[in-house]
Scaffold this active site. Structure first.
Site, PDB file in Angstrom:
ATOM      1  CG  ASP A   1      -1.780  -1.229   1.329  1.00  0.00           C
ATOM      2  OD1 ASP A   1      -2.109  -1.819   0.283  1.00  0.00           O
ATOM      3  OD2 ASP A   1      -2.111  -1.626   2.459  1.00  0.00           O
TER       4      ASP A   1
ATOM      5  CD  GLU B   1      -8.797  -3.831  -1.713  1.00  0.00           C
ATOM      6  OE1 GLU B   1      -9.551  -3.985  -0.723  1.00  0.00           O
ATOM      7  OE2 GLU B   1      -7.811  -4.558  -1.937  1.00  0.00           O
TER       8      GLU B   1
ATOM      9  CG  HIS C   1      -3.248   0.095  -2.171  1.00  0.00           C
ATOM     10  ND1 HIS C   1      -4.322  -0.273  -1.386  1.00  0.00           N
ATOM     11  CD2 HIS C   1      -2.922   1.343  -1.793  1.00  0.00           C
ATOM     12  CE1 HIS C   1      -4.627   0.722  -0.555  1.00  0.00           C
ATOM     13  NE2 HIS C   1      -3.783   1.713  -0.797  1.00  0.00           N
TER      14      HIS C   1
ATOM     15  NE  ARG D   1       0.184  -7.035   0.554  1.00  0.00           N
ATOM     16  CZ  ARG D   1      -0.925  -6.514   1.083  1.00  0.00           C
ATOM     17  NH1 ARG D   1      -1.934  -6.191   0.304  1.00  0.00           N
ATOM     18  NH2 ARG D   1      -1.015  -6.320   2.385  1.00  0.00           N
TER      19      ARG D   1
END
Length: 356
Positions: A48, A231, A292, A320
């Site tokens: 993110d 999202e 993201h 990630r």
């Protein structure tokens, strides 16, 4: 063959030159190789990523250890450092755990950090959106907790807040507004469909109206195998056009990707004013689960860059890494993100980052 006579001094000099060029007799005199002005993905671990450029430096905000950290670098490719902790979740209250996906925004002369937090989980059924306000002009300075933002359907009547994550803010046609990922109704399972919602803001820490659903995951390229979701919405503006780039499909699976909303109407708080297209950024072999993203420019402002995360393997999960690359623009003004650069491939540094 014609032999030419050389003066003795010239002959000695010539012999020395030939020896140097051949690499014999004392070693090579070639200069050491100059480091190439390149880098390779991934640039760091994490997820993110949110990066903003201000006053000649790049700032990245991330959550870990139940707190929020801000790092600083003059080099975009090195911005994902350990950072300074600017806020820690309280021991009690609605936001005491599960601090997710913070974003750092400068609005009306101050810094604001928007984040998601909850009081329990898993399952993650209590997530809500909160905001921090800087005490001064330093992105790495002290922040005041401004509390939970309203993400429900009955602001005037005091209706309950609805589940919300990944809230971002932007000014569109002069109106400050928030966009986030939310549920239609609160639920007892986190396997609940996620939609994109928007609401007006009267200031950077106050939502001033009920939410509007902007988009739902209804297209074939958005539908998941375990959950339908949208999202990670982010504003991207250029040349008078406004886009919302968002993530879709499941974040823990390899087919996570990006979709796009383009503002084509007058009112950004109406769903009919947005046109969807996608997917606009897809995983490729070796780079699964891309999504993201945030957006910035090179040090000399001549290039557009996307900073995003990807999974480390095709195995389901949230392991990630952070990646980045330059992107272009299509003839119609929309962004062209290309394809994810494979791991280890040398990529030219952002323009203006290398010394001349």
């Amino acid at each position: 063959m014609i032999l030419r006579a050389f003066p003795r001094a010239s002959a000695v000099a010539l012999a020395a030159l030939l020896a140097a060029c051949s690499g014999n007799g004392g070693g090579s005199t070639e200069p050491p190789p100059v480091a190439r002005c390149t880098f390779a993905n991934p640039v760091a671990g994490g997820a993110d990523p949110w990066v903003v450029r201000w006053n000649g430096a790049y700032y990245m905000v991330q959550s870990r250890d139940n707190g929020i950290y801000v790092s600083r670098s003059t080099r975009l490719t090195e911005v994902a450092g350990p950072g300074t902790r600017v806020w820690a979740a309280p021991d009690t209250g609605w936001n005491r755990t599960n601090i997710w996906a913070p974003e750092l925004h400068r609005v009306d002369g101050r810094w604001y950090i928007y984040y998601a937090g909850g009081r329990a989980g898993p399952p993650f059924t209590h997530q809500r959106a909160g905001v921090l306000e800087s005490a001064g002009d330093d992105p790495q300075g002290a922040y005041t907790d401004r509390g939970m933002l309203y993400t429900g359907d009955d602001l005037a009547g005091g209706g309950e807040n609805k589940w919300a994550i990944d809230l971002t803010v932007g000014r569109v046609n002069g109106q400050l507004m928030a966009v986030w990922s939310g549920w239609e109704n609160n639920a007892t399972t986190d396997k609940t469909a996620q939609h994109l919602y928007a609401a007006p803001m009267s200031n950077p820490y106050t939502i001033s109206g009920n939410r509007t659903r902007l988009s739902s995951p209804v297209e074939p390229w958005e539908r998941g195998t375990e959950l339908d979701l949208q999202e990670g919405p982010e504003f991207l503006q250029r040349g008078g056009q406004t886009f919302v780039i968002y993530s879709t499909k499941e974040s823990w699976l390899e087919n996570y990707r990006l979709g796009q909303l383009r503002l084509t109407g007058a009112n950004p708080l109406q769903a009919s004013s947005w046109t969807k297209s996608g997917p606009v950024f897809l995983p490729v072999g070796g780079v699964p689960g891309v999504g993201h993203a945030s957006f910035t420019v090179s040090p000399d402002s001549s290039e557009s860059w996307i900073v995003y995360h990807a999974k480390t393997s095709t195995t389901p999960g949230w392991d990630r890494v952070i990646r980045m690359q330059k992107f272009g623009w299509n003839a119609d003004g929309s962004p062209d993100f290309g394809i994810p650069a494979e791991s280890g491939r040398q990529i030219a540094m952002p323009s203006g980052q290398c010394a001349n």
